[in-house]
Design an enzyme around this catalytic site. Structure first.
Site, mmCIF file in Angstrom:
data_model
loop_
_atom_site.group_PDB
_atom_site.id
_atom_site.type_symbol
_atom_site.label_atom_id
_atom_site.label_comp_id
_atom_site.label_asym_id
_atom_site.label_seq_id
_atom_site.Cartn_x
_atom_site.Cartn_y
_atom_site.Cartn_z
ATOM 1 N N ASP A 98 6.587 -5.747 -0.975
ATOM 2 C CA ASP A 98 5.202 -6.104 -0.640
ATOM 3 C C ASP A 98 4.567 -6.956 -1.743
ATOM 4 O O ASP A 98 4.665 -6.626 -2.931
ATOM 5 C CB ASP A 98 4.397 -4.822 -0.422
ATOM 6 C CG ASP A 98 3.165 -5.069 0.439
ATOM 7 O OD1 ASP A 98 2.380 -5.985 0.112
ATOM 8 O OD2 ASP A 98 2.988 -4.328 1.421
ATOM 9 N N THR A 135 -0.996 -7.425 4.789
ATOM 10 C CA THR A 135 0.249 -6.671 4.915
ATOM 11 C C THR A 135 0.654 -6.329 6.348
ATOM 12 O O THR A 135 1.778 -6.619 6.762
ATOM 13 C CB THR A 135 0.128 -5.375 4.095
ATOM 14 O OG1 THR A 135 -0.064 -5.752 2.728
ATOM 15 C CG2 THR A 135 1.381 -4.527 4.219
ATOM 16 N N ASN A 156 -5.608 -5.373 8.778
ATOM 17 C CA ASN A 156 -5.098 -4.048 8.397
ATOM 18 C C ASN A 156 -5.928 -2.940 9.029
ATOM 19 O O ASN A 156 -5.477 -1.807 9.144
ATOM 20 C CB ASN A 156 -5.104 -3.881 6.881
ATOM 21 C CG ASN A 156 -4.008 -4.701 6.203
ATOM 22 O OD1 ASN A 156 -3.013 -5.058 6.829
ATOM 23 N ND2 ASN A 156 -4.200 -4.982 4.920
ATOM 24 N N TYR A 218 6.003 7.184 7.305
ATOM 25 C CA TYR A 218 5.566 6.612 6.043
ATOM 26 C C TYR A 218 5.078 7.666 5.050
ATOM 27 O O TYR A 218 4.268 8.532 5.374
ATOM 28 C CB TYR A 218 4.461 5.575 6.255
ATOM 29 C CG TYR A 218 4.080 4.933 4.937
ATOM 30 C CD1 TYR A 218 4.989 4.104 4.292
ATOM 31 C CD2 TYR A 218 2.872 5.219 4.320
ATOM 32 C CE1 TYR A 218 4.693 3.555 3.061
ATOM 33 C CE2 TYR A 218 2.574 4.668 3.078
ATOM 34 C CZ TYR A 218 3.486 3.837 2.462
ATOM 35 O OH TYR A 218 3.198 3.301 1.231
ATOM 36 N N HIS A 258 -2.658 -6.210 -7.158
ATOM 37 C CA HIS A 258 -4.078 -5.964 -6.893
ATOM 38 C C HIS A 258 -4.793 -5.476 -8.147
ATOM 39 O O HIS A 258 -5.932 -5.854 -8.412
ATOM 40 C CB HIS A 258 -4.240 -4.898 -5.803
ATOM 41 C CG HIS A 258 -3.991 -5.430 -4.438
ATOM 42 N ND1 HIS A 258 -4.819 -6.350 -3.844
ATOM 43 C CD2 HIS A 258 -3.011 -5.182 -3.547
ATOM 44 C CE1 HIS A 258 -4.349 -6.636 -2.637
ATOM 45 N NE2 HIS A 258 -3.247 -5.949 -2.441
ATOM 46 N N HIS A 415 -5.078 -11.080 -1.701
ATOM 47 C CA HIS A 415 -4.386 -11.916 -0.715
ATOM 48 C C HIS A 415 -5.099 -11.704 0.603
ATOM 49 O O HIS A 415 -5.934 -10.817 0.718
ATOM 50 C CB HIS A 415 -2.900 -11.519 -0.624
ATOM 51 C CG HIS A 415 -2.692 -10.068 -0.315
ATOM 52 N ND1 HIS A 415 -2.657 -9.572 0.968
ATOM 53 C CD2 HIS A 415 -2.567 -8.991 -1.129
ATOM 54 C CE1 HIS A 415 -2.492 -8.267 0.924
ATOM 55 N NE2 HIS A 415 -2.444 -7.874 -0.331
HETATM 56 ZN ZN LIG Z 1 1.273 -6.619 1.545
HETATM 57 ZN ZN LIG Z 2 -1.969 -6.033 -0.977
#
Ligand SMILES: [Zn+2]
Ligand SMILES: [Zn+2]
Ligand SMILES: *[C@@H]1O[C@H](CO)[C@@H](O)[C@H](O)[C@H]1NC(C)=O
Ligand SMILES: *[C@@H]1O[C@H](CO)[C@@H](O)[C@H](O)[C@H]1NC(C)=O
Ligand SMILES: *[C@@H]1O[C@H](CO)[C@@H](O)[C@H](O)[C@H]1NC(C)=O
Length: 532
Positions: A98, A135, A156, A218, A258, A415
């Site tokens: 990621d 993401t 998201n 997850y 981040h 992002h």
């Molecule tokens: Zn991501």
């Molecule tokens: Zn991120």
């Protein structure tokens, strides 16, 4: 066969592009188990073309960039796809790291990633994410070959404007997740898939019911080593239980990006750790004698840009033009998404906001521009879904939007921006029997990956948004992005942009070139752009 050279049509149900061997050598020896003839067409796709042309392109780069480089430094001619030795069926492991911004692979010694690059096929200037560069939208585009307007995961988190239900990153109800991800395509066609995390993989769809043995729920606390070892464990199963399509997901280096932005030493450490995980995977596959038989595809979902320069826009400063209520703002930054009350005129809201932003009286206002979604640049493909809010704001690279001034720490990384920004690019690195060694191809959008994997696994792909195919006669014409604005440098056998291309204007220009895919004269050579 329909003329395929027309502009890419918008996705329409039943509009199935030809199955493609996008990134795959044009003539491949089929792996054990003969590939069924593609049902629709044998034409190769654009990316297939790119890959086919890549060797020639790479050679041109060499000749032109370093005219005095002895030819022996050129990549060896790409070998044809290899036959598998031990495994009976084709296998793909799709790995996501990621927030692995393109270029991170040069921040530190990453011997394992570079082994995949050196003996595999990679995108010279990175993989282009889809917009918004977030993401969940990107992971699901990689898995489905669809833009968010088609696959439904438009952010998201977002409300459904009709039902009022709210999507979050832990929503697993099938109603949110449109399209057909690879694990469903595989299951529906009798091929076993295994997912060690991937957005959407826990959703029951088609023949895929997220079985315990093959589908992990997850849990971000699971150590990376445990994830890699579980993937390796599948290769100890008897052949008829061994999955042929596997996903593996790492949260890093997004997490660190981040917190500290893309240039901090913490990123370097995170990148080294991802490289170690790739090394662990390679070693485990080698121990089992299957490394050369497995197609490993390493990608990221998007890049990362630093936000430590106080590049902030405060919406409350627009009050003299329009007073924005907090509950109209469905997503703030970098993707500003607004749904005003039904009785307001949308064009009016956009016009007033842009008037304020352009007035010179709103701090950094000139770095944010508002659009009715249907007026966004069409290359963003971000309009044709009722889920997409009607008003979208695009900030310039590295700018953040907030409701009002506060004293919180603004320094870190972000992002979600326009996917034309070079900082949003991520990596595509593929190694295995279906990928030629030492091959470097031009950048492409991640919606093309679905067809590549479907092709390797001999699956009939679902309709998707990958660009239409190119007719055979064009196969030999050499097209590629002219990278004249970004310094290309040769290191070993790989090309990369010597420094992060952080100059927005330059990179946008480069993007334009890439989108236009300039046709080059036969005698064209890189570095000679005079075109007579
Ligand atoms: Zn991501
Ligand atoms: Zn991120
Ligand atoms: C390619 O693979 C060979 C043999 O597996 C290995 O010795 C070599 O180091 C690899 N190349 C790169 C660039 O890593
Ligand atoms: C998540 O993983 C950690 C580490 O393996 C484990 O201790 C924990 O119990 C898991 N949580 C759930 C809800 O399964
Ligand atoms: C550039 O190309 C032209 C014609 O294609 C050729 O005449 C000229 O010599 C080339 N220049 C260089 C520096 O290679």
């Amino acid at each position: 066969m329909a003329a395929a050279a027309a502009a890419a049509p918008p996705f329409a149900a039943g509009d199935s592009p030809p199955p493609t061997a996008l990134l795959l050598p044009r003539t491949t020896t089929t792996t054990a188990g003969a590939a069924p003839a593609p049902r629709r067409s044998s034409a190769s796709s654009r990316l297939h073309l790119l890959l086919t042309a890549a060797l020639a392109v790479a050679t041109s780069y060499l000749l032109l960039i370093l005219p005095r480089t002895p030819l022996s430094a050129a990549p060896a001619p790409a070998a044809a796809a290899r036959a598998q030795v031990k495994l009976e069926k084709p296998v793909v492991i799709l790995i996501s790291s990621d927030g692995f911004r393109f270029g991170y692979q040069h921040k530190a010694a990453t011997p394992h990633i570079h082994r995949l690059i050196g003996n595999g096929t990679s995108a010279a200037t990175g993989l282009v994410p889809i917009f918004p560069t977030l993401t969940f939208p990107n992971h699901y585009s990689i898995a489905t070959g669809l833009y968010p307007s088609s696959h439904g995961i438009i952010n998201n988190y977002f409300p459904d404007p009709i039902s009022g239900d709210y999507f979050t990153m832990s929503s697993h109800e099938p109603k949110w997740w449109l399209g057909e991800p690879l694990w469903v395509t595989a299951a529906d066609q009798g091929i076993q898939a295994a997912t060690y995390f991937w957005p959407g993989s826990e959703v029951k769809k088609g023949s895929w019911d997220c079985p315990d043995k093959y589908c992990r729920h997850y849990n971000g606390s699971v150590p990376f080593e445990e994830r890699v070892d579980a993937i390796l464990g599948y290769f100890d199963l008897p052949s008829d239980e061994m999955p042929q399509f596997l996903t593996l997901y790492f949260e890093d280096p997004d997490h660190q990006g981040h917190q500290v932005g893309p240039d901090d030493p913490a990123i370097t450490e995170a990148v080294v750790r991802i490289d170690e995980m790739i090394g662990r995977l390679i070693a485990g596959l080698e121990e089992r004698g299957v490394f050369e038989d497995v197609n490993v595809i390493l990608v990221g979902d998007h890049g990362m840009v630093g936000t430590c320069d106080k590049k902030l826009v405060f919406l409350d400063e627009l009050a003299p033009w329009i007073k924005l209520e907090e509950d109209w703002v469905l997503s703030m930054t970098p993707l500003l998404a607004i749904r005003p009350p039904d009785d307001m005129s949308l064009p009016d809201v956009v016009a007033k906001m842009n008037e304020g932003l352009g007035s010179g009286k709103v701090e950094n206002g000139e770095y944010l521009r508002m659009y009715l979604k249907e007026d966004l640049p069409s290359r963003l493909h971000y309009a044709d879904s009722y889920r997409i809010p009607p008003i979208i704001g695009l900030p310039e690279e590295g700018y953040k939007v907030e409701m009002k001034r506060s004293d919180k720490n603004e320094c870190g990384g972000a992002h979600g921006y326009d996917n034309a920004f070079f900082s949003m690019r991520t990596i595509f690195i593929a190694h295995g029997p279906r990928f030629e060694g030492g091959r470097v191809v031009p950048s492409f959008e991640n919606v093309e990956i679905y067809n590549v994997i479907a092709s390797i696994l001999n699956l009939e792909p679902a309709p998707n948004n990958a660009p239409p195919s190119v007719e055979e006669p064009q196969m030999n014409s050499m097209r590629f992005c002219i990278q004249e604005h970004c310094q290309l440098e040769l290191r070993g056998q790989n090309y990369f942009i010597a420094e992060f291309c952080d100059n927005v204007a330059v990179c946008q220009e480069e993007q334009v070139y890439c989108n236009q895919l300039q046709e080059l004269p036969a005698d064209y050579s890189v570095g000679n752009n005079s075109q007579n």
